[in-house]
Design a protein around this motif. Structure first.
Motif, PDB file in Angstrom:
ATOM      1  N   GLU A  79       0.783  -1.227   0.000  1.00 18.04           N
ATOM      2  CA  GLU A  79       0.000   0.000   0.000  1.00 18.04           C
ATOM      3  C   GLU A  79       0.817   1.280   0.000  1.00 18.04           C
ATOM      4  N   PHE A  80       2.026   1.261   0.554  1.00 14.41           N
ATOM      5  CA  PHE A  80       2.762   2.502   0.768  1.00 14.41           C
ATOM      6  C   PHE A  80       4.050   2.526  -0.044  1.00 14.41           C
ATOM      7  N   VAL A  81       4.285   3.636  -0.737  1.00 13.61           N
ATOM      8  CA  VAL A  81       5.456   3.783  -1.599  1.00 13.61           C
ATOM      9  C   VAL A  81       6.742   3.746  -0.779  1.00 13.61           C
ATOM     10  N   TRP A  82       6.752   4.373   0.386  1.00 14.46           N
ATOM     11  CA  TRP A  82       7.974   4.398   1.192  1.00 14.46           C
ATOM     12  C   TRP A  82       8.408   2.988   1.571  1.00 14.46           C
ATOM     13  N   ALA A  83       7.457   2.111   1.868  1.00 14.89           N
ATOM     14  CA  ALA A  83       7.801   0.729   2.218  1.00 14.89           C
ATOM     15  C   ALA A  83       8.299  -0.031   0.985  1.00 14.89           C
TER      16      ALA A  83
END
Length: 166
Positions: free
Chosen positions: A103-107
């Motif tokens: 779900e998250f780009v940073w991850a």
């Protein structure tokens, strides 16, 4: 040609490979794709992998992201606890990061960086000189432990910490 125009052309070719209005995979704020090789984009584009019907509704999508964050947080927390308790702590932490990466780009960026570093370390470990050095250092460590153990046994003997005779 100067370096700035070459960089601009590289960005244009990277950005032109993706659909209009989308950022090329791995490209962040005008930087070329981090995992890109030879101008090719990374394996998967960055961003949410939620089903389309969830992405269409803002409320559903935010709720989905909150749920994914909480599940990932629980898994990462369990992994952090396993660092001091019995269990595969780092493996569980990386599983939690993989959950967040859905779900998250940073991850996703953290996982790409981690995969790249692990691959580089594996390649370095296969180098014959590095393997030879590791074998020599391990042998020296085992010899030192054996000598220290022999000195301990010579000085104190083999004494059990419990009393069997009683």
């Amino acid at each position: 040609m100067n370096a700035e125009s070459e960089r601009g052309e590289a960005l244009m070719t990277t950005a032109s490979s993706s659909a209009p209005g989308e950022v090329a995979a791995g490209a962040v704020e005008g930087k070329p794709a981090e995992g890109a090789k030879d101008g090719k984009a990374a394996d998967q584009p960055l961003g949410s992998r939620a089903p389309q019907f969830i992405q269409r509704s803002r409320v559903l999508h935010v709720s989905w992201q909150v749920g994914v964050f909480l599940v990932g947080l629980a898994v990462v927390g369990a992994g952090a606890a396993m660092l001091v308790l019995p269990g595969p702590g780092w493996l569980v932490i990386f599983a939690g990061m993989a959950i967040w990466a859905t779900e998250f780009v940073w991850a996703q960026l953290v996982l790409r960086w981690t995969k790249r570093k692990v691959s580089e370390a594996a390649q370095r470990a296969l180098d014959p000189r590095v393997r030879r050095r590791n074998i020599i250092l391990t042998t020296i460590g085992v010899v030192i432990c054996a000598v220290l153990g022999a000195i301990y046994l010579w000085k104190f003997g083999l004494v059990m910490p419990w009393k069997i005779n009683e």
